[in-house]
Design a protein around this motif. Structure first.
Motif, PDB file in Angstrom:
ATOM      1  N   UNK A  62     -32.326  28.223   3.275  1.00  0.00           N
ATOM      2  CA  UNK A  62     -32.137  26.923   3.760  1.00  0.00           C
ATOM      3  C   UNK A  62     -33.057  25.991   2.863  1.00  0.00           C
ATOM      4  N   UNK A  63     -34.017  26.447   2.274  1.00  0.00           N
ATOM      5  CA  UNK A  63     -34.888  25.591   1.570  1.00  0.00           C
ATOM      6  C   UNK A  63     -34.130  25.294   0.054  1.00  0.00           C
ATOM      7  N   UNK A  64     -33.632  26.407  -0.551  1.00  0.00           N
ATOM      8  CA  UNK A  64     -32.638  26.264  -1.691  1.00  0.00           C
ATOM      9  C   UNK A  64     -31.532  25.229  -1.666  1.00  0.00           C
ATOM     10  N   UNK A  65     -31.105  25.039  -0.428  1.00  0.00           N
ATOM     11  CA  UNK A  65     -29.639  24.452  -0.028  1.00  0.00           C
ATOM     12  C   UNK A  65     -29.857  23.045   0.267  1.00  0.00           C
ATOM     13  N   UNK A  66     -31.107  22.666   0.792  1.00  0.00           N
ATOM     14  CA  UNK A  66     -31.599  21.571   1.606  1.00  0.00           C
ATOM     15  C   UNK A  66     -31.168  20.350   0.775  1.00  0.00           C
ATOM     16  N   UNK A  67     -31.548  20.227  -0.507  1.00  0.00           N
ATOM     17  CA  UNK A  67     -31.381  18.970  -1.188  1.00  0.00           C
ATOM     18  C   UNK A  67     -29.881  18.772  -1.718  1.00  0.00           C
ATOM     19  N   UNK A  68     -29.251  19.723  -1.736  1.00  0.00           N
ATOM     20  CA  UNK A  68     -27.665  19.188  -1.806  1.00  0.00           C
ATOM     21  C   UNK A  68     -26.963  18.952  -0.558  1.00  0.00           C
ATOM     22  N   UNK A  69     -27.542  19.618   0.296  1.00  0.00           N
ATOM     23  CA  UNK A  69     -27.039  19.146   1.667  1.00  0.00           C
ATOM     24  C   UNK A  69     -27.281  17.830   1.838  1.00  0.00           C
ATOM     25  N   UNK A  70     -28.786  17.394   1.920  1.00  0.00           N
ATOM     26  CA  UNK A  70     -29.060  15.934   2.293  1.00  0.00           C
ATOM     27  C   UNK A  70     -28.181  14.978   1.303  1.00  0.00           C
TER      28      UNK A  70
END
Length: 80
Positions: A62-70
């Motif tokens: 979740x932490x790894x992909x949080x920035x691209x998702x946001x």
């Protein structure tokens, strides 16, 4: 051997008695440490397992992909 090297053949030397007591304490400590080896392996296994399972719990993904998702939904800064 201790008498010859530490006291010059004086069997009543305090230094020889001190060295002998120290050697016997170290041997006793090492024997006691050898008995606890199984418990230490168990503790090491728990510590390593905890680290591995902490990575698998999902928060790392979740932490790894949080920035691209946001960024994909239009959130690019902390303030709206």
């Amino acid at each position: 051997m201790l008498i010859r090297h530490y006291s010059g053949d004086d069997e009543t030397s305090a230094l020889v008695e001190l060295e002998f007591e120290e050697i016997t304490r170290i041997i006793a400590f090492e024997e006691e440490f050898a008995k606890t080896d199984g418990r230490n392996r168990h503790r090491l296994f728990i510590s390593v397992s905890l680290g591995i399972f902490a990575q698998w719990n999902g928060i790392g993904l979740f932490s790894y992909y949080l920035v691209p998702i946001l960024e994909s939904i239009g959130i690019t800064s902390v303030s709206n």
